[in-house]
Design an enzyme around this catalytic site. Structure first.
Site, PDB file in Angstrom:
ATOM      1  N   LYS A  20     -42.048  20.318  28.405  1.00 54.19           N
ATOM      2  CA  LYS A  20     -42.007  18.960  28.969  1.00 54.19           C
ATOM      3  C   LYS A  20     -42.940  18.026  28.210  1.00 54.19           C
ATOM      4  O   LYS A  20     -43.866  18.432  27.518  1.00 54.19           O
ATOM      5  CB  LYS A  20     -42.373  18.971  30.456  1.00 54.19           C
ATOM      6  CG  LYS A  20     -43.755  19.562  30.780  1.00 54.19           C
ATOM      7  CD  LYS A  20     -44.922  18.594  30.615  1.00 54.19           C
ATOM      8  CE  LYS A  20     -46.242  19.228  31.001  1.00 54.19           C
ATOM      9  NZ  LYS A  20     -47.418  18.398  30.602  1.00 54.19           N
ATOM     10  N   PRO A 105     -45.147  25.080  22.330  1.00 58.72           N
ATOM     11  CA  PRO A 105     -46.514  25.349  21.872  1.00 58.72           C
ATOM     12  C   PRO A 105     -47.391  25.961  22.963  1.00 58.72           C
ATOM     13  O   PRO A 105     -47.298  25.591  24.145  1.00 58.72           O
ATOM     14  CB  PRO A 105     -47.028  23.967  21.467  1.00 58.72           C
ATOM     15  CG  PRO A 105     -45.797  23.210  21.083  1.00 58.72           C
ATOM     16  CD  PRO A 105     -44.724  23.696  22.011  1.00 58.72           C
ATOM     17  N   VAL A 106     -48.227  26.927  22.568  1.00 59.84           N
ATOM     18  CA  VAL A 106     -49.159  27.572  23.494  1.00 59.84           C
ATOM     19  C   VAL A 106     -50.378  26.671  23.687  1.00 59.84           C
ATOM     20  O   VAL A 106     -50.941  26.171  22.711  1.00 59.84           O
ATOM     21  CB  VAL A 106     -49.595  28.952  22.952  1.00 59.84           C
ATOM     22  CG1 VAL A 106     -50.650  29.582  23.864  1.00 59.84           C
ATOM     23  CG2 VAL A 106     -48.383  29.875  22.812  1.00 59.84           C
ATOM     24  N   GLY A 109     -50.186  21.428  26.069  1.00 60.13           N
ATOM     25  CA  GLY A 109     -49.914  20.316  26.973  1.00 60.13           C
ATOM     26  C   GLY A 109     -48.434  20.079  27.210  1.00 60.13           C
ATOM     27  O   GLY A 109     -48.038  19.001  27.663  1.00 60.13           O
ATOM     28  N   GLY A 113     -46.415  27.919  29.401  1.00 59.58           N
ATOM     29  CA  GLY A 113     -46.654  28.978  30.371  1.00 59.58           C
ATOM     30  C   GLY A 113     -45.925  28.737  31.670  1.00 59.58           C
ATOM     31  O   GLY A 113     -45.425  29.676  32.304  1.00 59.58           O
ATOM     32  N   ALA A 115     -43.095  27.112  31.932  1.00 59.21           N
ATOM     33  CA  ALA A 115     -41.687  27.402  31.659  1.00 59.21           C
ATOM     34  C   ALA A 115     -41.425  28.902  31.710  1.00 59.21           C
ATOM     35  O   ALA A 115     -40.392  29.345  32.223  1.00 59.21           O
ATOM     36  CB  ALA A 115     -41.288  26.832  30.295  1.00 59.21           C
ATOM     37  N   ASP A 147     -47.146  22.659  37.204  1.00 60.21           N
ATOM     38  CA  ASP A 147     -46.009  22.270  36.381  1.00 60.21           C
ATOM     39  C   ASP A 147     -44.797  23.179  36.552  1.00 60.21           C
ATOM     40  O   ASP A 147     -43.720  22.890  36.025  1.00 60.21           O
ATOM     41  CB  ASP A 147     -46.403  22.255  34.895  1.00 60.21           C
ATOM     42  CG  ASP A 147     -47.343  21.117  34.543  1.00 60.21           C
ATOM     43  OD1 ASP A 147     -47.394  20.119  35.288  1.00 60.21           O
ATOM     44  OD2 ASP A 147     -48.034  21.227  33.514  1.00 60.21           O
TER      45      ASP A 147
END
Length: 311
Positions: A20, A105-106, A109, A113, A115, A147
């Site tokens: 996101k 990307p880990v 932002g 995680g 997702a 999230d």
């Protein structure tokens, strides 16, 4: 053992969930419970986590893809916690192995995680034929992280509270993004601590009326107006912790991005482009200037977590 994503066993489920961008993120002062109230506008974008769930004698997790080594594989992993939550809610006395293929990307932002957790909820519900409703899954998601509910829902939504109270938002058309990704990552907790240091005494409760121009831009499908309305209260805190973020922000502006913002708690920088071709041009500018460890492009909005193969 890891499950190859292109050769699933007969009883396996593969689920895809998007990352996101926070088109707007407005943050209030830290509350007594330790959380900051937020008002945010999420857009799901076409960078995906894929989770494959297979029956196993004990819970386990493996990871592949970019920055896989940075992902914990023990019981603290959010996807494993999601699997156990489904089992507990549905009274399932079985275990599962999860394989995560990283495309978001880990610690960037962009809710990679979260997702994973959303995909694991959907995958385990399908694998075990648990029969949980979407409301059940959303309730479990909210208990896992702020999230995670949006990763289930996808598309575009307004988030309130800790970001977990969602209202779908009308959005017309397709928006094109270029992302400057930093492999060094930023801790969300550290960014919020820096926000408190910078704004703690002056922070005010978020007011979604401030995002009326942004919502109008989404409804009209007006990329230029959306770019002008992008906003992130955490951006200054992320830059305080990682001053190098000023460089990709400047590069994207010089490349003609309609708007540029640190995504969520950072350190990924998101640049809104005029078109798919312009997104590629902005990405090329990121690459040529050496201001990112990796460069990605994507479109939004896209759907939330969904089964793409399996039961």
């Amino acid at each position: 053992m890891p499950t190859p994503l292109d050769d699933l066993p007969e009883r396996a489920v593969r689920v895809r969930a998007p990352g996101k961008v926070n088109l707007s993120l407005r943050v209030g002062p830290r509350a007594a419970d330790g959380y900051h109230p937020v008002s945010t506008v999420f857009q799901a974008v076409s960078l995906y986590e894929e989770v494959v769930a297979t029956p196993a004698d004990e819970y386990g997790l493996s990871v592949s893809g970019a920055q896989a080594e940075a992902v914990p594989t023990d019981a603290s992993n959010l996807a494993l916690r999601a699997a156990r939550a489904v089992a507990e809610r549905a009274g399932i006395d079985e275990a599962v192995h999860l394989h995560l293929a990283k495309g978001v990307p880990v610690a960037g932002g962009m809710a990679g995680g979260s997702a994973d957790a959303a995909a694991a909820l959907v995958a385990c519900d399908a694998l075990w034929n648990a029969g949980l409703s979407r409301d059940d899954l959303l309730e479990l998601a909210a208990g896992l992280g702020s999230d995670v509910p949006f990763s289930l829902l996808g598309h575009t939504a307004v988030g309130q509270g800790r970001g977990h109270l969602l209202t779908p938002a009308l959005s017309r058309g397709e928006f094109h993004w270029a992302f400057a990704v930093q492999d060094r990552g930023l801790s969300t907790a550290a960014v919020y601590d820096a926000f408190d240091d910078l704004h703690g005494e002056t922070a005010v409760p978020p007011d979604d009326e401030q995002d009326v121009p942004l919502m109008q831009a989404l409804r009209a499908g007006d990329a230029a107006a959306l770019g002008a309305a992008l906003h992130n209260d955490l951006e200054s805190a992320a830059i305080e912790l990682d001053p190098g973020l000023t460089e990709p922000l400047a590069v994207a502006t010089d490349a003609g991005a309609l708007g540029v913002v640190v995504s969520g708690s950072g350190p990924t920088v998101a640049a809104l482009a005029r078109s798919r071709q312009h997104a590629l041009a902005v990405a090329a500018a990121f690459t040529a200037s050496g201001v990112a460890d990796r460069v990605l492009t994507a479109t939004g909005p896209v759907a939330g977590a969904r089964v793409v193969q399996g039961e």
